[in-house]
Motif scaffolding. Structure first.
Motif, PDB file in Angstrom:
ATOM      1  N   VAL A  69      35.126  -8.245   4.588  1.00 47.42           N
ATOM      2  CA  VAL A  69      33.680  -8.211   4.395  1.00 47.42           C
ATOM      3  C   VAL A  69      33.244  -6.785   4.084  1.00 47.42           C
ATOM      4  O   VAL A  69      33.928  -5.818   4.432  1.00 47.42           O
ATOM      5  N   ALA A  70      32.105  -6.658   3.423  1.00 48.77           N
ATOM      6  CA  ALA A  70      31.635  -5.363   2.923  1.00 48.77           C
ATOM      7  C   ALA A  70      30.559  -4.781   3.832  1.00 48.77           C
ATOM      8  O   ALA A  70      29.499  -5.378   4.013  1.00 48.77           O
ATOM      9  N   PHE A  71      30.850  -3.609   4.408  1.00 44.78           N
ATOM     10  CA  PHE A  71      29.834  -2.795   5.064  1.00 44.78           C
ATOM     11  C   PHE A  71      29.993  -1.392   4.495  1.00 44.78           C
ATOM     12  O   PHE A  71      30.750  -0.563   5.023  1.00 44.78           O
ATOM     13  N   ARG A  73      29.609  -0.984  -2.623  1.00 42.07           N
ATOM     14  CA  ARG A  73      29.436  -2.417  -2.865  1.00 42.07           C
ATOM     15  C   ARG A  73      29.918  -2.865  -4.243  1.00 42.07           C
ATOM     16  O   ARG A  73      30.389  -3.988  -4.397  1.00 42.07           O
ATOM     17  N   VAL A  74      29.819  -1.980  -5.230  1.00 39.97           N
ATOM     18  CA  VAL A  74      30.269  -2.334  -6.582  1.00 39.97           C
ATOM     19  C   VAL A  74      31.785  -2.472  -6.609  1.00 39.97           C
ATOM     20  O   VAL A  74      32.336  -3.436  -7.166  1.00 39.97           O
ATOM     21  N   ALA A  75      32.476  -1.500  -6.000  1.00 35.91           N
ATOM     22  CA  ALA A  75      33.930  -1.565  -5.949  1.00 35.91           C
ATOM     23  C   ALA A  75      34.396  -2.781  -5.162  1.00 35.91           C
ATOM     24  O   ALA A  75      35.367  -3.453  -5.544  1.00 35.91           O
ATOM     25  N   PHE A  76      33.716  -3.087  -4.068  1.00 36.72           N
ATOM     26  CA  PHE A  76      34.105  -4.248  -3.270  1.00 36.72           C
ATOM     27  C   PHE A  76      33.965  -5.531  -4.065  1.00 36.72           C
ATOM     28  O   PHE A  76      34.865  -6.375  -4.088  1.00 36.72           O
ATOM     29  N   ALA A  77      32.817  -5.701  -4.718  1.00 32.24           N
ATOM     30  CA  ALA A  77      32.590  -6.929  -5.477  1.00 32.24           C
ATOM     31  C   ALA A  77      33.612  -7.098  -6.585  1.00 32.24           C
ATOM     32  O   ALA A  77      34.059  -8.215  -6.879  1.00 32.24           O
ATOM     33  N   ALA A  78      34.046  -5.997  -7.184  1.00 37.93           N
ATOM     34  CA  ALA A  78      34.991  -6.058  -8.305  1.00 37.93           C
ATOM     35  C   ALA A  78      36.387  -6.468  -7.861  1.00 37.93           C
ATOM     36  O   ALA A  78      37.115  -7.140  -8.614  1.00 37.93           O
ATOM     37  N   SER A  79      36.776  -6.089  -6.625  1.00 45.70           N
ATOM     38  CA  SER A  79      38.121  -6.420  -6.154  1.00 45.70           C
ATOM     39  C   SER A  79      38.218  -6.129  -4.669  1.00 45.70           C
ATOM     40  O   SER A  79      38.056  -4.982  -4.244  1.00 45.70           O
ATOM     41  N   HIS A  80      38.490  -7.156  -3.890  1.00 50.11           N
ATOM     42  CA  HIS A  80      38.663  -6.960  -2.451  1.00 50.11           C
ATOM     43  C   HIS A  80      39.623  -7.996  -1.894  1.00 50.11           C
ATOM     44  O   HIS A  80      39.908  -9.020  -2.527  1.00 50.11           O
ATOM     45  N   LEU A  81      40.120  -7.724  -0.710  1.00 49.39           N
ATOM     46  CA  LEU A  81      41.047  -8.630  -0.043  1.00 49.39           C
ATOM     47  C   LEU A  81      40.306  -9.869   0.441  1.00 49.39           C
ATOM     48  O   LEU A  81      39.257  -9.753   1.095  1.00 49.39           O
ATOM     49  N   ASP A 127      42.625   1.551  -2.265  1.00 50.22           N
ATOM     50  CA  ASP A 127      43.159   0.491  -3.137  1.00 50.22           C
ATOM     51  C   ASP A 127      43.531  -0.692  -2.261  1.00 50.22           C
ATOM     52  O   ASP A 127      44.585  -0.688  -1.603  1.00 50.22           O
ATOM     53  N   PRO A 128      42.700  -1.720  -2.205  1.00 48.36           N
ATOM     54  CA  PRO A 128      42.992  -2.835  -1.299  1.00 48.36           C
ATOM     55  C   PRO A 128      44.300  -3.538  -1.632  1.00 48.36           C
ATOM     56  O   PRO A 128      44.980  -4.038  -0.738  1.00 48.36           O
ATOM     57  N   GLY A 129      44.663  -3.567  -2.908  1.00 52.05           N
ATOM     58  CA  GLY A 129      45.921  -4.201  -3.286  1.00 52.05           C
ATOM     59  C   GLY A 129      47.124  -3.502  -2.700  1.00 52.05           C
ATOM     60  O   GLY A 129      48.133  -4.144  -2.369  1.00 52.05           O
ATOM     61  N   ALA A 130      47.042  -2.186  -2.537  1.00 53.74           N
ATOM     62  CA  ALA A 130      48.147  -1.428  -1.956  1.00 53.74           C
ATOM     63  C   ALA A 130      48.179  -1.549  -0.438  1.00 53.74           C
ATOM     64  O   ALA A 130      49.238  -1.431   0.177  1.00 53.74           O
ATOM     65  N   PRO A 138      49.732  -5.838  -0.095  1.00 53.01           N
ATOM     66  CA  PRO A 138      50.215  -6.343  -1.386  1.00 53.01           C
ATOM     67  C   PRO A 138      50.419  -7.854  -1.420  1.00 53.01           C
ATOM     68  O   PRO A 138      50.346  -8.464  -2.490  1.00 53.01           O
ATOM     69  N   GLY A 139      50.655  -8.452  -0.264  1.00 56.22           N
ATOM     70  CA  GLY A 139      50.880  -9.888  -0.247  1.00 56.22           C
ATOM     71  C   GLY A 139      49.624 -10.725  -0.134  1.00 56.22           C
ATOM     72  O   GLY A 139      49.688 -11.966  -0.179  1.00 56.22           O
ATOM     73  N   ALA A 140      48.465 -10.080   0.023  1.00 58.86           N
ATOM     74  CA  ALA A 140      47.205 -10.806   0.165  1.00 58.86           C
ATOM     75  C   ALA A 140      46.545 -10.998  -1.198  1.00 58.86           C
ATOM     76  O   ALA A 140      46.778 -10.233  -2.141  1.00 58.86           O
ATOM     77  N   LEU A 141      45.705 -11.994  -1.279  1.00 63.94           N
ATOM     78  CA  LEU A 141      45.022 -12.303  -2.532  1.00 63.94           C
ATOM     79  C   LEU A 141      43.827 -11.383  -2.737  1.00 63.94           C
ATOM     80  O   LEU A 141      43.026 -11.159  -1.818  1.00 63.94           O
TER      81      LEU A 141
END
Length: 459
Positions: free
Chosen positions: A289-291, A277-285, A344-347, A350-353
């Motif tokens: 949603v977080a489970f 949950r900490v990693a999700f809150a810090a950066s996610h697509l 790494d959600p950004g990877a 890559p085109g998503a916010l």
């Protein structure tokens, strides 16, 4: 007689491999039958019988597939209306599994046609001489809930449950070992379920409120007063079990391409991030949603409870977590989800916010919350009634998707008991465009941080 327990801690439900050293009876197997088959190979026994205590409401059975794969007799109550070929079980009519004698006992309560099995071994040696497989009847410390058939049936089934546990005790001896199908963590139990790992009929007769309460009406009133909400996916389990579920599909899918993942996010499909949950809150697509995976029984039950049934689902996370999540979800009929593998959600897209929201503790709430901002408690109503933050709103997590519009537009500070449900809720609110802060701290620490509580347990 030897009994091998095949635990499914994610749902609080064990299955059992009962054997005499040569042949085996399997009771209440989960849909991922490979675990039972592994246990049978390790014991060096052949599976010749598979039995159900009832048409399960909390998971899909692997009984039909297991019986077919091993050319075993599939034992289901003769009174159950099912769409597949089975060997109809008649209460009181015993049968043999090798040298073991198995007696089905009618134990209505959890369902109308519920059975328990009393298994005896005349030549036990150092093994188990007498065992009771009680399904959702007599549990450790309590009984199976009686409200899964329908509200008009609940009270009558509670009376049935009171009589059934007494009938079951009369069929055994005090030293008989009790093996229930529903354990601590299962929403199929009701009342003061115990965390103990093992028990006997005699121990339960001396301590279980279903057996120690001499007043049937009092027991029923107590049982009905303790009925709480149960996961929405339960509505689909018994009908699917009556049809006969197919095998669990546990294959790892090919990772979803970045452009396709971006399309799914834009389309509002359910994209589930399994990271902590900490990693999700810090950066996610944005739109995911977080489970968090790996949190005991929370993942399977709450995902199946919160997300809509039978809609496209994409899992994001490490390979091992995705693989395990696919197995867990297959048990409740969420079949063949897609996956984007990586941490790494950004990877992954890559085109998503990429977006984020803050996390705090109770001291942070006291320090940073502005006037007019809402504290949202997403625990169940009975938890909220026992004790809650003064002035907090209560929307249980499983009701949040349909009640988001009831919440004020100002910033929302979300909490639960441990942080798990709050992390799911925060992600749902953030997905809906709300300004949210996750309180990732145990509720028991709130008072020490100076948070004013109210309710029976607030003192």
């Amino acid at each position: 007689m030897d009994v091998v327990v095949v635990e499914t801690t994610q749902l609080g439900d064990p299955s059992y491999l009962v054997h005499d050293g040569t042949v085996a009876l399997v009771i209440d197997p989960q849909r991922d039958t490979d675990r039972v088959e592994t246990a049978a190979r390790a014991a060096g026994v052949a599976i010749t019988h598979v039995a159900e205590t009832h048409l399960h409401n909390d998971y899909l059975t692997g009984g039909l597939i297991l019986a077919r794969d091993h050319n075993a007799r599939y034992l289901v109550n003769a009174a159950d209306n099912v769409a597949f070929e089975r060997e109809p079980v008649v209460p009181g009519r015993a049968f043999k599994v090798g040298r073991l004698s198995v007696k089905p006992v009618a134990t209505p309560g959890h369902t109308h046609t519920h059975l328990a099995y009393v298994v005896s071994d005349p030549d036990a040696g150092t093994g188990v001489r007498l065992a009771v497989f009680s399904g959702g009847s007599l549990l450790y410390g309590s009984v199976g809930r009686t409200d899964l058939i329908g509200p008009e049936e609940t009270a009558g089934l509670a009376h049935d449950q009171y009589a059934s546990v007494r009938r079951l005790v009369a069929e055994a001896t005090p030293d008989a070992i009790l093996y229930p199908t529903h354990g601590f963590g299962s929403f199929c139990s009701i009342g003061p379920a115990s965390r103990i790992p093992a028990s006997t009929i005699g121990e339960q007769a001396a301590s279980n409120h279903a057996l120690t309460d001499p007043d049937e009406d009092h027991f029923v009133r107590h049982l009905l007063a303790n009925i709480t909400a149960y996961p929405s996916y339960y509505a689909h389990m018994s009908p699917l079990n009556a049809l006969g579920p197919g095998p669990a599909i546990l294959d790892m899918p090919e990772s979803v391409e970045p452009a396709e993942l971006e399309r799914r996010l834009e389309a509002g499909e359910w994209v589930v991030d399994l990271r902590n949950r900490v990693a999700f809150a810090a950066s996610h697509l944005r739109g995911s949603v977080a489970f968090e995976y790996g949190m005991g029984s929370s993942f399977t039950s709450y995902l199946g409870w919160v997300l809509p049934w039978n809609q496209p689902l994409t899992l994001l996370g490490a390979h091992a977590d995705v693989e395990k999540a696919i197995r867990d979800l297959a048990r409740i009929g969420f079949d063949s989800p897609d996956a984007a593998v990586g941490v790494d959600p950004g990877a992954l897209a890559p085109g998503a916010l990429l977006v984020q929201y803050p996390i705090t503790d109770w001291a942070g709430l006291m320090r940073d919350r502005a006037p007019g901002e809402t504290v949202l408690d997403v625990r169940r109503t009975e938890e909220f009634s026992a004790s809650h933050v003064q002035g907090a709103a209560n929307v249980p997590l499983h009701e949040l998707l349909r009640r988001v519009d009831e919440l004020p537009t100002a910033r929302i500070w979300v909490h639960c008991t441990s942080g798990y449900r709050a992390s799911v809720a925060a992600s749902l609110l953030h997905r809906a465009g709300r300004d949210v802060v996750l309180i990732d701290a145990p509720f028991r620490e709130a008072a020490d941080a100076g948070v004013e509580l109210t309710g029976a347990a607030s003192g």
